[in-house]
Design a protein around this motif. Structure first.
Motif, PDB file in Angstrom:
ATOM      1  N   LEU A 140      57.559  23.196  12.510  1.00 29.34           N
ATOM      2  CA  LEU A 140      58.314  23.530  13.724  1.00 29.34           C
ATOM      3  C   LEU A 140      59.040  24.864  13.569  1.00 29.34           C
ATOM      4  O   LEU A 140      59.311  25.317  12.461  1.00 29.34           O
ATOM      5  N   SER A 141      59.395  25.444  14.704  1.00 32.25           N
ATOM      6  CA  SER A 141      60.199  26.673  14.682  1.00 32.25           C
ATOM      7  C   SER A 141      61.613  26.332  14.188  1.00 32.25           C
ATOM      8  O   SER A 141      62.009  25.152  14.166  1.00 32.25           O
ATOM      9  N   GLY A 142      62.360  27.378  13.870  1.00 32.35           N
ATOM     10  CA  GLY A 142      63.742  27.161  13.416  1.00 32.35           C
ATOM     11  C   GLY A 142      64.574  26.418  14.449  1.00 32.35           C
ATOM     12  O   GLY A 142      65.342  25.509  14.120  1.00 32.35           O
ATOM     13  N   GLY A 143      64.408  26.799  15.707  1.00 32.00           N
ATOM     14  CA  GLY A 143      65.181  26.160  16.777  1.00 32.00           C
ATOM     15  C   GLY A 143      64.823  24.692  16.920  1.00 32.00           C
ATOM     16  O   GLY A 143      65.696  23.828  17.090  1.00 32.00           O
ATOM     17  N   GLU A 144      63.511  24.416  16.833  1.00 33.39           N
ATOM     18  CA  GLU A 144      63.069  23.014  16.946  1.00 33.39           C
ATOM     19  C   GLU A 144      63.586  22.195  15.762  1.00 33.39           C
ATOM     20  O   GLU A 144      64.017  21.050  15.915  1.00 33.39           O
ATOM     21  N   GLN A 145      63.568  22.819  14.587  1.00 34.73           N
ATOM     22  CA  GLN A 145      64.078  22.095  13.410  1.00 34.73           C
ATOM     23  C   GLN A 145      65.577  21.813  13.542  1.00 34.73           C
ATOM     24  O   GLN A 145      66.051  20.753  13.143  1.00 34.73           O
ATOM     25  N   GLN A 146      66.308  22.765  14.129  1.00 29.57           N
ATOM     26  CA  GLN A 146      67.744  22.521  14.315  1.00 29.57           C
ATOM     27  C   GLN A 146      67.956  21.369  15.293  1.00 29.57           C
ATOM     28  O   GLN A 146      68.848  20.545  15.120  1.00 29.57           O
ATOM     29  N   MET A 147      67.079  21.314  16.326  1.00 34.31           N
ATOM     30  CA  MET A 147      67.175  20.186  17.273  1.00 34.31           C
ATOM     31  C   MET A 147      66.927  18.871  16.534  1.00 34.31           C
ATOM     32  O   MET A 147      67.626  17.883  16.770  1.00 34.31           O
ATOM     33  N   VAL A 148      65.934  18.861  15.638  1.00 39.89           N
ATOM     34  CA  VAL A 148      65.642  17.627  14.890  1.00 39.89           C
ATOM     35  C   VAL A 148      66.853  17.246  14.028  1.00 39.89           C
ATOM     36  O   VAL A 148      67.249  16.073  13.981  1.00 39.89           O
ATOM     37  N   ALA A 149      67.452  18.256  13.407  1.00 40.79           N
ATOM     38  CA  ALA A 149      68.604  17.966  12.530  1.00 40.79           C
ATOM     39  C   ALA A 149      69.757  17.361  13.337  1.00 40.79           C
ATOM     40  O   ALA A 149      70.405  16.406  12.893  1.00 40.79           O
ATOM     41  N   ILE A 150      70.000  17.917  14.518  1.00 40.84           N
ATOM     42  CA  ILE A 150      71.092  17.379  15.350  1.00 40.84           C
ATOM     43  C   ILE A 150      70.700  15.991  15.870  1.00 40.84           C
ATOM     44  O   ILE A 150      71.504  15.053  15.842  1.00 40.84           O
ATOM     45  N   ALA A 151      69.444  15.871  16.300  1.00 37.40           N
ATOM     46  CA  ALA A 151      68.978  14.570  16.819  1.00 37.40           C
ATOM     47  C   ALA A 151      69.063  13.501  15.735  1.00 37.40           C
ATOM     48  O   ALA A 151      69.442  12.359  16.004  1.00 37.40           O
ATOM     49  N   ARG A 152      68.724  13.881  14.502  1.00 39.74           N
ATOM     50  CA  ARG A 152      68.802  12.902  13.397  1.00 39.74           C
ATOM     51  C   ARG A 152      70.246  12.429  13.207  1.00 39.74           C
ATOM     52  O   ARG A 152      70.485  11.229  13.023  1.00 39.74           O
ATOM     53  N   GLY A 169      69.807  31.894  11.826  1.00 38.23           N
ATOM     54  CA  GLY A 169      68.371  32.203  11.909  1.00 38.23           C
ATOM     55  C   GLY A 169      67.756  31.995  13.275  1.00 38.23           C
ATOM     56  O   GLY A 169      66.542  32.109  13.423  1.00 38.23           O
ATOM     57  N   LEU A 170      68.555  31.667  14.271  1.00 39.05           N
ATOM     58  CA  LEU A 170      67.977  31.380  15.588  1.00 39.05           C
ATOM     59  C   LEU A 170      68.168  32.558  16.546  1.00 39.05           C
ATOM     60  O   LEU A 170      69.148  33.299  16.465  1.00 39.05           O
ATOM     61  N   ALA A 171      67.222  32.691  17.475  1.00 34.86           N
ATOM     62  CA  ALA A 171      67.301  33.748  18.488  1.00 34.86           C
ATOM     63  C   ALA A 171      68.462  33.435  19.440  1.00 34.86           C
ATOM     64  O   ALA A 171      68.789  32.256  19.660  1.00 34.86           O
ATOM     65  N   PRO A 172      69.084  34.480  20.007  1.00 34.04           N
ATOM     66  CA  PRO A 172      70.238  34.268  20.897  1.00 34.04           C
ATOM     67  C   PRO A 172      69.984  33.258  22.020  1.00 34.04           C
ATOM     68  O   PRO A 172      70.861  32.433  22.319  1.00 34.04           O
ATOM     69  N   LYS A 173      68.779  33.296  22.606  1.00 28.11           N
ATOM     70  CA  LYS A 173      68.492  32.379  23.710  1.00 28.11           C
ATOM     71  C   LYS A 173      68.506  30.923  23.218  1.00 28.11           C
ATOM     72  O   LYS A 173      69.015  30.015  23.889  1.00 28.11           O
ATOM     73  N   ILE A 174      67.961  30.722  22.023  1.00 23.60           N
ATOM     74  CA  ILE A 174      67.904  29.364  21.454  1.00 23.60           C
ATOM     75  C   ILE A 174      69.318  28.890  21.112  1.00 23.60           C
ATOM     76  O   ILE A 174      69.668  27.725  21.311  1.00 23.60           O
ATOM     77  N   ILE A 175      70.134  29.825  20.616  1.00 21.86           N
ATOM     78  CA  ILE A 175      71.525  29.465  20.281  1.00 21.86           C
ATOM     79  C   ILE A 175      72.239  29.005  21.553  1.00 21.86           C
ATOM     80  O   ILE A 175      72.927  27.970  21.563  1.00 21.86           O
ATOM     81  N   SER A 176      72.055  29.754  22.639  1.00 22.63           N
ATOM     82  CA  SER A 176      72.693  29.371  23.909  1.00 22.63           C
ATOM     83  C   SER A 176      72.226  27.986  24.360  1.00 22.63           C
ATOM     84  O   SER A 176      73.035  27.172  24.808  1.00 22.63           O
ATOM     85  N   GLU A 177      70.931  27.743  24.213  1.00 20.69           N
ATOM     86  CA  GLU A 177      70.384  26.430  24.630  1.00 20.69           C
ATOM     87  C   GLU A 177      70.973  25.305  23.798  1.00 20.69           C
ATOM     88  O   GLU A 177      71.351  24.255  24.319  1.00 20.69           O
ATOM     89  N   LEU A 178      71.065  25.558  22.486  1.00 25.24           N
ATOM     90  CA  LEU A 178      71.613  24.513  21.600  1.00 25.24           C
ATOM     91  C   LEU A 178      73.058  24.180  21.965  1.00 25.24           C
ATOM     92  O   LEU A 178      73.431  23.007  22.079  1.00 25.24           O
TER      93      LEU A 178
END
Ligand code: ATP
Length: 245
Positions: A140-152, A169-178
């Motif tokens: 998975l991408s870094g952003g997707e992995q961060q989602m998995v970590a939070i979801a876990r 390590g995440l792109a600004p747009k992904i950071i905003s989404e998170l």
């Protein structure tokens, strides 16, 4: 009338590795539903603070109280069971396991029916993970992995969520989404303590913030005050944080 209940209280805690304390005299209180950011330079002791709250390292002095529970010598798994979720620095996922298997680790003590129910719930929070659930986590991408970590961490149904550098390590747009997703979680009464070097993103998310310097809290205030403070901008809001909208 709404009543305020205390979620986490740190009283004068000192912790570290070996003989030298890394953090000392840390006082911090979070009420239920609060969002607090901990910002500070590399090596200031932010991760150490979270590890002390989780019981991964012992607290040498002071006390940590979660709700009405003094945590004292409770091991990490008991703190999780009481309702503290932890998303560690670097995510600490199992790259060779599937997303689903990683999520299941967050509720390993629950029945398989309950785990499945909770997976459905966390996939509702992170719908982008739905089509990836049977794939290998390491792909998975870094952003997707961060989602998995939070979801876990959410699989444990926490009342308090501790996040260590979720934007690394995440792109600004992904950071905003998170952060938008984390804001959505507050509606359910979750309390969030987030450590970030990306101070701008964290301060835009949190109501309050503290600055940790050399293991001590040196500044506390509302995030809006800190965002407007030129010394804060100069010290902690370099270009990395400038792009986050
Ligand atoms: P970063 O943003 O770089 O992660 P931080 O503010 O989270 O920084 P910590 O990781 O808490 O800082 O580290 C604080 C200090 O403790 C550093 O000097 C670090 O070298 C030291 N330290 C961290 N982990 C250990 C360890 N396992 N053993 C010994 N010293 C450690």
């Amino acid at each position: 009338m709404t009543t305020t209940t205390e979620c986490l209280r740190l009283e004068s805690i000192t912790a570290g590795y070996g003989k030298v304390p890394v953090i000392s005299g840390i006082d911090l209180r979070l009420n239920t539903g609060d969002t607090v950011a901990v910002v500070g330079a590399n090596g200031a002791g932010k991760t150490t603070l979270l590890r002390a709250i989780m019981g991964e390292i012992p607290t040498r002095q002071g006390s940590v109280t979660f709700g009405s529970h003094p945590l004292a010598d409770l091991p990490t798994y008991r703190r999780c069971k009481l309702g503290i979720g932890y998303v560690p620095e670097g995510r600490q996922l199992f790259p060779d396991m599937s997303v689903r298997e990683n999520l299941e680790m967050g509720a390993a003590r629950e029945s398989s029916t309950e785990r499945t129910r909770r997976i459905t719930e966390v996939l509702r929070i992170f719908p982008k993970l739905e089509p990836l659930v049977h794939g290998r986590c390491g792909l998975l991408s870094g952003g997707e992995q961060q989602m998995v970590a939070i979801a876990r961490a959410l699989m444990g149904k926490p009342k308090l969520l501790l996040l260590d550098e979720p934007s690394t390590g995440l792109a600004p747009k992904i950071i905003s989404e998170l952060y938008a997703t984390l804001s959505g979680l507050l509606k359910s009464g979750l309390t969030i303590l987030v450590v970030e070097q990306n101070a701008r993103a964290a301060l835009r998310f949190a109501q309050r913030a503290v600055v940790v310097e050399q293991g001590k809290i040196t500044v506390t205030g509302s995030s809006s005050e800190l965002l407007a403070d030129p010394r804060m901008v100069e010290a902690y809001m370099g270009m990395a944080g400038m792009h986050v909208s």
